[in-house]
Design an enzyme around this catalytic site. Structure first.
Site, PDB file in Angstrom:
ATOM      1  N   GLY A  20     -56.061-139.520  34.985  1.00  3.34           N
ATOM      2  CA  GLY A  20     -55.567-138.259  34.287  1.00  3.34           C
ATOM      3  C   GLY A  20     -55.746-137.282  35.345  1.00  3.34           C
ATOM      4  N   SER A  22     -53.550-135.475  37.086  1.00  5.19           N
ATOM      5  CA  SER A  22     -52.282-134.797  37.221  1.00  5.19           C
ATOM      6  C   SER A  22     -52.300-133.384  36.961  1.00  5.19           C
ATOM      7  CB  SER A  22     -50.964-135.344  36.458  1.00  5.19           C
ATOM      8  OG  SER A  22     -51.198-135.338  35.276  1.00  5.19           O
ATOM      9  N   TYR A 160     -60.774-137.565  17.659  1.00  4.24           N
ATOM     10  CA  TYR A 160     -61.059-137.197  18.971  1.00  4.24           C
ATOM     11  C   TYR A 160     -62.638-137.176  18.955  1.00  4.24           C
ATOM     12  CZ  TYR A 160     -61.556-134.189  23.080  1.00  4.24           C
ATOM     13  OH  TYR A 160     -61.850-133.653  24.110  1.00  4.24           O
ATOM     14  N   ALA A 162     -64.806-138.872  17.109  1.00  6.73           N
ATOM     15  CA  ALA A 162     -65.020-140.163  17.210  1.00  6.73           C
ATOM     16  C   ALA A 162     -65.163-140.944  18.441  1.00  6.73           C
ATOM     17  CB  ALA A 162     -64.342-141.024  16.123  1.00  6.73           C
ATOM     18  N   THR A 163     -63.855-140.562  19.040  1.00  4.68           N
ATOM     19  CA  THR A 163     -63.804-141.367  20.409  1.00  4.68           C
ATOM     20  C   THR A 163     -64.974-141.022  21.475  1.00  4.68           C
ATOM     21  OG1 THR A 163     -62.023-139.885  21.266  1.00  4.68           O
ATOM     22  CG2 THR A 163     -61.380-141.624  19.986  1.00  4.68           C
ATOM     23  N   LYS A 164     -65.221-139.634  21.583  1.00  3.55           N
ATOM     24  CA  LYS A 164     -66.119-138.963  22.371  1.00  3.55           C
ATOM     25  C   LYS A 164     -67.404-139.454  22.169  1.00  3.55           C
ATOM     26  CE  LYS A 164     -62.940-137.079  24.900  1.00  3.55           C
ATOM     27  NZ  LYS A 164     -62.940-137.502  26.246  1.00  3.55           N
TER      28      LYS A 164
END
Ligand code: NAP
Length: 252
Positions: A20, A22, A160, A162-164
């Site tokens: 990621g 870009s 978000y 939870a994913t982190k």
């Protein structure tokens, strides 16, 4: 002497993969490794003017590939392209991430899948593919870009967050799995950065964050890139399994 120390002493450029890259934080991290003379590969779903500029300025040291990292085959094709070009990966920065605003009670299946599939599954795919290569060479370093909200939580960012938090668990587990093979795995939990992702916060929220931040400003990609360089320096062979909070003191 370990492979990692040999890389350090030979001053050979490192092969650095930043997902990621870009725009936003990833672009800042790519710039930083290009500035330190490394060979840098990045991917995203679409190209940007920054990517096009790196392709023309550093044709021998920069590689870009379109990839949707929530798709396992795309992750594999990206890593294969790096290996075909440079034969190894010394540094992996798992930066690509996405957030969807809104309280969990209102989230759709699509919202949940989008965030989980990139933030967790994409990071797992990349880490699995690259760590296999690093294990074979007994050398490497991995940095997972987390977030302070993985610890503190934030209203409207439940999925978000939870994913982190999941990434922080992955960082600690992988550090345990790979430490004896000369590979470090760390995380960076940034506070609020001035990137496209924080555009979802309104002016009032941003002002409040700045007021509460001891450093008195939002974070810049360069603040995080500097810590990334520190963690992935070949001389760092002992700092592993940690998630460093880089938030201007906001959560101190
Ligand atoms: P950003 O400006 O939205 O950039 C995200 C990058 O990821 C872009 O290059 C994007 O390119 C790429 N990307 C998105 N979906 C992708 C996919 N499915 N496959 C491959 N690449 C994909 O975000 P940012 O603010 O720089 O955030 C970068 C990282 O920092 C994220 O992990 C984020 O959670 C973390 N972070 C950000 C903040 C903040 O305040 N901004 C704070 C803490 C942590 P395409 O859209 O073209 O694919």
């Amino acid at each position: 002497m370990s492979e990692r120390q040999r890389v350090n002493e030979s001053s050979e450029p490192r092969v650095v993969v930043v997902t990621g890259g870009s725009r936003g934080l990833g672009a800042g991290i790519v710039e930083s490794y290009l500035a330190s003379g490394d060979l840098v590969a990045t991917c995203s779903r679409s190209s940007t003017a920054e990517v096009e500029a790196w392709v023309s300025q550093h044709p021998d040291r920069f590689l870009f590939q379109r990839a949707d990292l929530s798709v396992a085959d795309d992750a594999k094709a990206f890593v294969d392209a790096v290996i075909e070009r440079w034969g190894r990966v010394d540094v992996l920065v798992n930066n690509a991430g996405v957030a969807r605003d809104g309280i969990l009670a209102m989230a759709t299946d699509e919202d949940i899948d989008l965030v989980v599939d990139l933030n967790i599954k994409g990071t797992l795919y990349m880490s699995r593919l690259v760590s296999r290569r690093m294990l074979a060479r007994r050398s490497g370093s991995i940095v997972n870009i987390s977030s302070i909200v993985g610890r503190s939580g934030y209203r409207g960012l439940g999925v978000y967050s939870a994913t982190k938090a999941a990434l922080d668990g992955l960082t600690r587990s992988m550090a345990r799995e790979l430490g004896s093979r000369g590979i470090t795995v760390n995380g960076i939990a940034p506070g609020y950065l001035r990137t496209e992702m924080s555009h979802g916060l309104d002016g009032g929220q941003l002002d409040q964050i700045v007021r509460r931040t001891p450093s008195g400003r939002l974070g810049e990609p360069d603040d995080i890139a500097r810590v990334c360089q520190f963690l992935t320096d070949p001389r760092n062979t002992y700092l592993t399994g940690q998630v460093l909070v880089v938030d201007g003191g906001l959560t101190s």
